[in-house]
Design an enzyme around this catalytic site. Structure first.
Site, PDB file in Angstrom:
ATOM      1  N   GLU A 185      78.799  84.871 118.596  1.00 53.42           N
ATOM      2  CA  GLU A 185      77.981  84.621 120.192  1.00 53.42           C
ATOM      3  C   GLU A 185      77.724  86.075 120.651  1.00 53.42           C
ATOM      4  OE1 GLU A 185      80.316  83.386 123.365  1.00 53.42           O
ATOM      5  OE2 GLU A 185      80.789  81.301 122.720  1.00 53.42           O
ATOM      6  N   GLU A 223      83.132  76.193 117.598  1.00 53.16           N
ATOM      7  CA  GLU A 223      84.196  76.103 119.550  1.00 53.16           C
ATOM      8  C   GLU A 223      83.129  74.921 119.625  1.00 53.16           C
ATOM      9  OE1 GLU A 223      84.294  79.139 120.778  1.00 53.16           O
ATOM     10  OE2 GLU A 223      84.434  81.040 119.475  1.00 53.16           O
TER      11      GLU A 223
HETATM   12  C1  GCO Z   1      87.640  83.220 126.929  1.00 51.16           C
HETATM   13  C2  GCO Z   1      86.379  82.401 126.638  1.00 51.16           C
HETATM   14  C3  GCO Z   1      86.665  82.054 124.153  1.00 51.16           C
HETATM   15  C4  GCO Z   1      85.462  81.469 123.741  1.00 51.16           C
HETATM   16  C5  GCO Z   1      85.554  82.389 122.622  1.00 51.16           C
HETATM   17  C6  GCO Z   1      84.499  82.888 122.195  1.00 51.16           C
HETATM   18  O1  GCO Z   1      88.064  82.045 128.050  1.00 51.16           O
HETATM   19  O2  GCO Z   1      87.903  84.032 126.563  1.00 51.16           O
HETATM   20  O3  GCO Z   1      85.955  80.760 126.913  1.00 51.16           O
HETATM   21  O4  GCO Z   1      88.309  82.056 124.521  1.00 51.16           O
HETATM   22  O5  GCO Z   1      85.159  80.533 124.342  1.00 51.16           O
HETATM   23  O6  GCO Z   1      86.459  83.944 122.185  1.00 51.16           O
HETATM   24  O7  GCO Z   1      83.435  83.101 121.553  1.00 51.16           O
END
Ligand code: GCO
Length: 477
Positions: A167, A375
């Site tokens: 990301e 994801e």
């Molecule tokens: C959170 C986020 C993360 C992300 C992930 C991205 O709640 O902090 O949703 O969990 O989804 O780290 O790669």
């Protein structure tokens, strides 16, 4: 339309990130990352929560892998903490850190679970941030490539799927525009420079991967939210196109083709924010085309016309989590609007499995590469019952519909590598502490109390077990 079956080698997986699960932040010779320091700044995270202990996967990895094996998981995606391998970011190698990941990989392989390794999930070594400003310096390209090379050489042959940057769009925009992630900067000129260096680092690592002859496939994981127009008014359709160019193609075109989309780059030049593209940059970017596109999919975005004096990014909710569909945008290009057709989670994220199919179709036909969903999942406030159970039928429903959207995309002709749900165990939500849970496995802890970190299988654990065993044949019933 008839549904094609999932391919026999489809990777039913689940994912995590080092900082969100490992804990042991200062153990085993690990150096600090920018997150270790950022979470200590008052007011940055929910109830000042840190990942110091997280869910202690560092010490409990065998127990976690045993649960994965019980579930029949085909792949486990995890990230390597750069500063566990190179405490100073470059230079001296911490053998103990390498051994931790080697043990984890061997444990997975012993249980026929394929390790999918992410090289970078947001935790750049603090030493590099201090020395030269991390992603803001071109030195990061060489340092990231050296780190990646070290890891490739150590684990080649054992790991078949590699993810470079997780990301990039999120860590760059939150780190350098919204200031909600480290280094907490809000400056578009600096953001686009850091972003360009991340692009070059990504390409350079992929180039090194090829030159070393590492067997397997490599690509980035991009946080993709396909854009819709709020209606068929031409200005709104243009706004959705602008949003897709600005929020998606701006990153993925560079990964795949080594070039920024013209409309966005022209706009950046007008603003005085365009990154410096030096001789050799485009050539390097073109040598770093990935083998697959990793997509992290959570929701779509719906767009409308935004006048030149309209809403800007500054309106984005600074938790970076709730209210992502609230009005925000880029004046003159687009703004976001709520989609009247979509339900929302308790965290205000829109639920849109059809959007996943749409997104997969767009990416597969624009770039002609296989896609790996790295994801997808549902963050909720799960409750442990008195009988030590977790009845997360809402998660089962969410995952089932998204997996079905993947099957539909496969039937449409999209080449899919696999599906990693987010996440395997509950874990730290970067800014939201431990109340936002994504896992198949409940971990007993909250912000205030680490308790015993005991693991409990949720109902969704058993549902995914069945789904894997049936290779997805159970999704429609
Ligand atoms: C959170 C986020 C993360 C992300 C992930 C991205 O709640 O902090 O949703 O969990 O989804 O780290 O790669």
């Amino acid at each position: 339309k008839r549904l094609s079956p999932f391919p026999a080698d489809f990777l039913w997986g689940s994912a995590s990130a080092a900082y969100q699960v490992e804990g042991a932040w200062d153990q085993g010779g690990k150096g600090p990352s920018v997150w270790d320091n950022f979470v200590r700044i008052p007011g940055k995270t929910f109830k000042e929560t840190t990942g110091d202990v997280a869910v202690d996967h560092y010490h409990k990895y065998k127990e976690d892998v045993a649960l994965m094996a019980e579930q029949g998981l085909k792949a486990y995606r995890f990230s390597i903490a750069w500063s566990r391998i190179l405490p100073e970011g470059s230079g001296a190698v911490n053998e103990e850190g390498l051994r931790f990941y080697e043990n984890l990989i061997d444990e997975l392989l012993a249980h026929q679970i394929e390790p999918v390794v992410t090289l970078y999930h947001w935790d750049i070594p603090q030493a590099l941030q201090d020395q030269y400003g991390g992603w803001e310096s071109r030195q990061v390209i060489a340092d990231f490539t050296n780190y990646a090379t070290l890891v490739f050489n150590r684990f080649k042959g054992k790991v078949k799927h590699w993810v470079t940057l997780n990301e990039q769009n999120v860590f760059i925009s939150h780190g350098y525009m919204l200031a909600t992630h480290p280094p907490g900067v809000s400056d578009p000129k600096r953001m686009y420079a850091a972003n360009h260096h991340a692009n070059l680092a990504n390409a350079s690592a992929i180039k090194a991967f090829r030159e070393l002859g590492v067997p397997g496939k490599i690509g980035p994981s991009f946080a993709y939210g396909p854009n819709y127009a709020i209606d068929s008014k031409p200005e709104n359709v243009l706004a959705a196109l602008n949003a897709e160019e600005y929020n998606a193609n701006f990153w993925m075109d560079v990964y795949m083709w080594g070039e920024y989309p013209k409309a966005v780059f022209t706009w950046l030049e007008e603003q005085g924010w365009a990154p410096d593209i030096l001789p050799g940059d485009t050539e390097l970017l073109k040598q770093g085309a990935p083998d697959f596109m990793g997509l992290n999919y959570y929701q779509t975005a719906t767009n409308a016309f935004n006048p030149i004096d309209g809403v800007g990014l500054g309106k984005m909710n600074t938790t970076g989590e709730k209210g992502t569909t609230e009005e925000q945008g880029i004046p003159g290009l687009f703004k976001n609007a709520a989609n009247p057709y979509l339900e929302k989670t308790n965290w205000d994220w829109e639920i849109d499995p059809t959007g996943l199919r749409i997104g997969l179709r767009r990416i597969a036909s624009r770039y002609r590469v296989p896609v790996f969903i790295t994801e997808n999942g549902l963050g909720e406030y799960d409750k442990l019952t008195a009988e030590s159970e977790i009845h997360d039928d809402y998660r089962i429903d969410y995952l089932r519909r998204h997996a079905l959207a993947i099957q539909e995309a496969i039937s449409d002709g999209v080449e899919m590598i696999g599906y990693c749900t987010w996440s395997f165990t509950d874990l730290l939500s970067w800014l939201n502490g431990y109340q936002k849970r994504y896992g198949f496995v409940f971990v007993d802890r909250d912000e205030a109390d680490e308790k015993d970190l005991k693991r409990y299988k949720k109902d969704s654990f058993y549902w995914y077990k069945k789904t894997i065993a049936a290779n997805g044949a159970n999704l429609i019933d």
